[in-house]
Design a protein around this motif. Sequence first.
Motif, PDB file in Angstrom:
ATOM      1  N   ASN A  98       0.827  -1.200   0.000  1.00 21.54           N
ATOM      2  CA  ASN A  98       0.000   0.000   0.000  1.00 21.54           C
ATOM      3  C   ASN A  98       0.866   1.255   0.000  1.00 21.54           C
ATOM      4  O   ASN A  98       2.009   1.248   0.453  1.00 21.54           O
ATOM      5  CB  ASN A  98      -0.929   0.000   1.213  1.00 21.54           C
TER       6      ASN A  98
ATOM      7  N   TYR B 214      -4.224  -4.780  -2.646  1.00 20.33           N
ATOM      8  CA  TYR B 214      -3.844  -3.367  -2.690  1.00 20.33           C
ATOM      9  C   TYR B 214      -5.017  -2.492  -2.258  1.00 20.33           C
ATOM     10  O   TYR B 214      -6.151  -2.686  -2.696  1.00 20.33           O
ATOM     11  CB  TYR B 214      -3.385  -2.966  -4.088  1.00 20.33           C
TER      12      TYR B 214
ATOM     13  N   SER C 277      -5.340   3.972   0.194  1.00 22.87           N
ATOM     14  CA  SER C 277      -4.019   4.442   0.625  1.00 22.87           C
ATOM     15  C   SER C 277      -3.470   5.524  -0.294  1.00 22.87           C
ATOM     16  O   SER C 277      -2.558   6.264   0.084  1.00 22.87           O
ATOM     17  CB  SER C 277      -3.029   3.267   0.688  1.00 22.87           C
TER      18      SER C 277
END
Length: 518
Positions: free
Chosen positions: A330, A360, A364
């Motif tokens: 991330n 993923y 983020s």
Amino acid sequence: MPCLVDTRSKISHGDELITSVPDKKDSLCQQDDQSQGGDTSTSSGPDLPEDIWCLVHSLMPLCDSAHSACVSRTFLRSWRCHPKLIFTEETLGLKQTEARDFTSRVNQILKNHSDTGVKILKFVIDDHNNVNTCHLNSWLQKAVTPGIEKITLFLPWRSREEYNFPCSILLDGRGNSIWYLDLTNCAFRPMVGFDCLRSLTKLRLYGVCITGDELGRLISNCFALEELQVWCCMELICLTIPFWLQRLSCLTVSECDMLRVIESTAPNLTTLDFFGEPVQLVLRESSKVKDLKVGYSYKPNAVSYAITKLPSIAPHLQTLAIYSSSEKVNTPMVADKFLAIKHLNIHLGEDDDDAVTPTYDYLSLASFLDACPVLESFTLSVDQSDMQHDSVFGDPSLALRQILPHKHERLKKVQIIGFCSAKSMVELTCDILKNATSLESLTLDCIYGAGTGAISDSVRCGPSRSGKCWIRSRAMILEAHKAVGAIKRYILERVPPAVKLNVGGPCSRCQAMDVMLP
């Protein structure tokens, strides 16, 4: 000069009119203006000076220039110092079945050309043309004369180690007028003390065998150089750009697999494009770099590299584009900021063999937005070819996450190309809507590769010759439908009245689930 078409038609101008010339294929019109054959008669035409006709002649395509030289004494005289020599199968009137004629036709053309006047020289030689090295050397020796400005040499891939460009032809002042040099698939070995190309402003090397030291010799005196492109040069290990290249503003380095270091002290370098294996990037005085594109061929996590390393390497970036074949981790939160970035483009998972990992977290990416306090536009592109993720429809008991309060005060335009039903992507979109207080438009395109902002069917997903939609798989259509459903359920009601929302779903041909796909 080959008469490549029937030249029996009349050509008239202020010099004379020739009504009959031989139409034999490959006749060269070798006669001078005192002995040219054929029945001729003069005709009163526009009474223009010969230099005007020479200018007209220089503006014609090569084939037309040759034809006119076959039927006009003025144009024949002009041909002998014709400024543009562009040798391709098309300009020579050759078909692939006639490729063996390439050498003979070039020989014939250059035989009738003097050693002066060439401004533009271009050779595009395909593998099936089977041109001998000795012939190519003799052509360059004859055509590269003082005053030449542009040289383009395109050779087949097998020639990159077989053919050494004769650097000596650029000596004795013959290379000092060149401002454009484009070499493809050859070796270039400048000797020590190579002192030419002082007027060079654009240099492009593709598949050229050249070491870092040799490239240094090549550009050592190119004080006018403005743009340098280096593609697939497999002998480069260290690329050093010296500080005396004061005018160099644009550098492109791509797929040089052995390259380990790019170091530049050029003071006015503002645009840098890099694609390939990760390298050590040292910009030093080139901190003026404002536009950067970076992408790794095979290594993952380009986004994480960019947010952790680039703020200190290129602190004055205004536009950043990142191409990542995959992200395995991330995007982290960082303390350093991109204080000048206004435009951010992130492309994820474009390599079909290594798509974005299912774990993923798209949310983020909000940390990247936080690291760009003056950001005005953000584009995220995600390849859906092998989409795997936790769907927002998976567990209805799980609420959408929210991160700590933060503001993207200057963000005005956001586009997500390849928007999907991943829970974290929906969360990222909601976070932007909540915290981008100046947002003016939001584009969510559920079809990756349809074109940025191209929402209409006629633009984004036109039918192919077979009548099928271009979309690659039925799974892509299914995911696009789910993505549209996610927009309606979780995003639509969160869009402020002042924000223009553009949604791109499956095209009209894809709406019917029984559409035929490969």
